[in-house]
Design an enzyme around this catalytic site. Structure first.
Site, PDB file in Angstrom:
ATOM      1  N   ARG A  65       0.736  -1.017  -0.147  1.00  0.00           N
ATOM      2  CA  ARG A  65       0.075  -0.132  -0.218  1.00  0.00           C
ATOM      3  C   ARG A  65       0.609   1.578   0.252  1.00  0.00           C
ATOM      4  O   ARG A  65       1.808   1.253   0.574  1.00  0.00           O
ATOM      5  CB  ARG A  65      -0.877   0.078   1.332  1.00  0.00           C
ATOM      6  CG  ARG A  65      -1.034  -1.349   1.319  1.00  0.00           C
ATOM      7  CD  ARG A  65      -3.118  -0.873   0.899  1.00  0.00           C
ATOM      8  NE  ARG A  65      -3.612  -2.393   0.729  1.00  0.00           N
ATOM      9  CZ  ARG A  65      -5.305  -2.948   0.483  1.00  0.00           C
ATOM     10  NH1 ARG A  65      -5.394  -1.706   0.217  1.00  0.00           N
ATOM     11  NH2 ARG A  65      -5.609  -3.816   0.849  1.00  0.00           N
ATOM     12  N   ILE A  66       0.699   2.541  -0.832  1.00  0.00           N
ATOM     13  CA  ILE A  66       0.982   3.298  -1.003  1.00  0.00           C
ATOM     14  C   ILE A  66       1.001   4.273   0.471  1.00  0.00           C
ATOM     15  O   ILE A  66      -0.532   4.001   0.813  1.00  0.00           O
ATOM     16  CB  ILE A  66       1.052   4.468  -1.818  1.00  0.00           C
ATOM     17  CG1 ILE A  66       1.386   3.214  -3.256  1.00  0.00           C
ATOM     18  CG2 ILE A  66       0.909   5.791  -2.024  1.00  0.00           C
ATOM     19  CD1 ILE A  66      -0.339   3.978  -4.681  1.00  0.00           C
ATOM     20  N   LEU A  67       2.089   4.802   0.937  1.00  0.00           N
ATOM     21  CA  LEU A  67       2.012   5.872   2.186  1.00  0.00           C
ATOM     22  C   LEU A  67       1.582   7.053   2.090  1.00  0.00           C
ATOM     23  O   LEU A  67       2.582   7.087   1.401  1.00  0.00           O
ATOM     24  CB  LEU A  67       2.980   5.092   3.940  1.00  0.00           C
ATOM     25  CG  LEU A  67       2.746   3.875   3.958  1.00  0.00           C
ATOM     26  CD1 LEU A  67       4.135   3.367   4.492  1.00  0.00           C
ATOM     27  CD2 LEU A  67       1.738   3.550   4.940  1.00  0.00           C
ATOM     28  N   HIS A  96      13.465  -2.350  -2.083  1.00  0.00           N
ATOM     29  CA  HIS A  96      12.992  -2.722  -3.051  1.00  0.00           C
ATOM     30  C   HIS A  96      13.962  -3.758  -3.661  1.00  0.00           C
ATOM     31  O   HIS A  96      14.496  -3.655  -3.921  1.00  0.00           O
ATOM     32  CB  HIS A  96      13.110  -1.248  -3.830  1.00  0.00           C
ATOM     33  CG  HIS A  96      12.206  -1.514  -5.359  1.00  0.00           C
ATOM     34  ND1 HIS A  96      10.602  -1.842  -5.369  1.00  0.00           N
ATOM     35  CD2 HIS A  96      12.619  -1.623  -6.719  1.00  0.00           C
ATOM     36  CE1 HIS A  96      10.634  -1.739  -6.831  1.00  0.00           C
ATOM     37  NE2 HIS A  96      11.639  -1.876  -7.719  1.00  0.00           N
TER      38      HIS A  96
HETATM   39  C1  GRF Z   1      10.687  -8.455  -0.861  1.00  0.00           C
HETATM   40  O1  GRF Z   1      11.076  -9.207  -1.936  1.00  0.00           O
HETATM   41  C2  GRF Z   1      10.889  -7.101  -0.895  1.00  0.00           C
HETATM   42  O2  GRF Z   1      11.919  -6.156  -1.902  1.00  0.00           O
HETATM   43  C3  GRF Z   1       9.516  -6.533  -1.716  1.00  0.00           C
HETATM   44  O3  GRF Z   1       8.818  -7.466  -0.906  1.00  0.00           O
HETATM   45  C4  GRF Z   1       8.804  -8.778  -0.700  1.00  0.00           C
HETATM   46  C5  GRF Z   1       9.076  -9.203   1.043  1.00  0.00           C
HETATM   47  O4  GRF Z   1       9.616  -9.994   0.786  1.00  0.00           O
HETATM   48  N1  GRF Z   1       9.638  -5.624  -1.620  1.00  0.00           N
HETATM   49  P1  GRF Z   1       8.768 -10.610   2.367  1.00  0.00           P
HETATM   50  O5  GRF Z   1       7.505 -10.835   2.778  1.00  0.00           O
HETATM   51  O6  GRF Z   1       9.943 -10.329   3.525  1.00  0.00           O
HETATM   52  O7  GRF Z   1       9.382 -12.426   2.042  1.00  0.00           O
END
Ligand code: GRF
Length: 219
Positions: free
Chosen positions: A115-117, A133
């Site tokens: 969700r965008i904050l 990311h």
């Molecule tokens: C991660 O790969 C992160 O880069 C992305 O969402 C994923 C979350 O994975 N934004 P997890 O729930 O921590 O296993």
């Protein structure tokens, strides 16, 4: 201008001082399976990060991240996101702010929070919200970044930790880890290696923040 993390100008949020020796209190938000939460929690438990996970919040009631938190005895809570698909409604955003404030968190770590904050949340925790990311930003923001990288044909991708601002995956970069793309990579194999890198980079970066080694401020 760059300021040390512990002296945020105009910070409207009072809990904790990132320059003190007091262990950092981290609030974690996620929508998925919670592998980054596990990496962070393990690093806190082992003492690799001078911090504790104060609370875990999710917008998905049966998310793995809440189960992982419960298994570890961490405070965890589902926050009903409301009527929108890509953001929290006002009530949900206020509930998240309240829960994090009550838990006295110093730092909010997003781990796949879908969700965008928006303004109110970011103002409440100004310069205290970070995200992971799965690409080398600014390349491939948005969804399935590993797939975007593979489709584009880049030879190196990776993961990025950045401060969260109002944009999508646009905040100032704190740390990155590169990963070579292999000739026979599938989206799954590449994503697996990126996630393994995330599990090293996120705890290492939060440890640097806890030691007061990360500056924040403008570009
Ligand atoms: C991660 O790969 C992160 O880069 C992305 O969402 C994923 C979350 O994975 N934004 P997890 O729930 O921590 O296993």
């Amino acid at each position: 201008m760059i300021f040390p993390l512990g002296r945020p100008p105009g910070l409207c949020y009072q809990a904790g001082d990132l320059t003190s020796d007091k262990p950092l209190r981290i609030g974690v938000l996620g929508s998925g399976k919670g592998s980054n939460l596990v990496a962070l929690a393990d690093a806190c438990e082992s003492g690799a990060i001078n911090a504790s996970i104060a609370i875990v919040l999710s917008d998905v009631e049966d998310a793995g991240i809440l189960k992982q938190a419960a298994q570890r005895g961490l405070a965890e809570r589902f926050v009903a996101p409301g009527k929108f698909r890509t953001k929290l409604d006002e009530t949900a955003e206020a509930a998240c702010i309240d829960a994090l404030t009550e838990a006295e968190v110093d730092l909010v770590a997003l781990t796949g929070f879908m969700r965008i904050l928006k303004g109110d949340f970011l103002r409440a925790f100004e310069n205290r919200v970070i995200n992971i990311h799965p690409s080398l930003l600014p390349s491939f923001p948005g969804l399935e970044a590993w797939k975007q990288a593979l489709d584009y044909g880049v030879k190196v991708t990776g993961c990025t930790i950045h401060f969260v601002d109002q944009g999508i995956d646009t905040g100032r970069i704190i740390a990155q880890k590169p990963i070579d793309v292999k000739i026979d990579d599938t989206p799954q194999s590449l994503h697996d290696r990126i996630q393994a890198a995330e599990h090293e980079l996120y705890p290492a970066t939060v440890a640097r923040i806890a030691r007061g080694e990360v500056a924040f401020g403008g570009f």
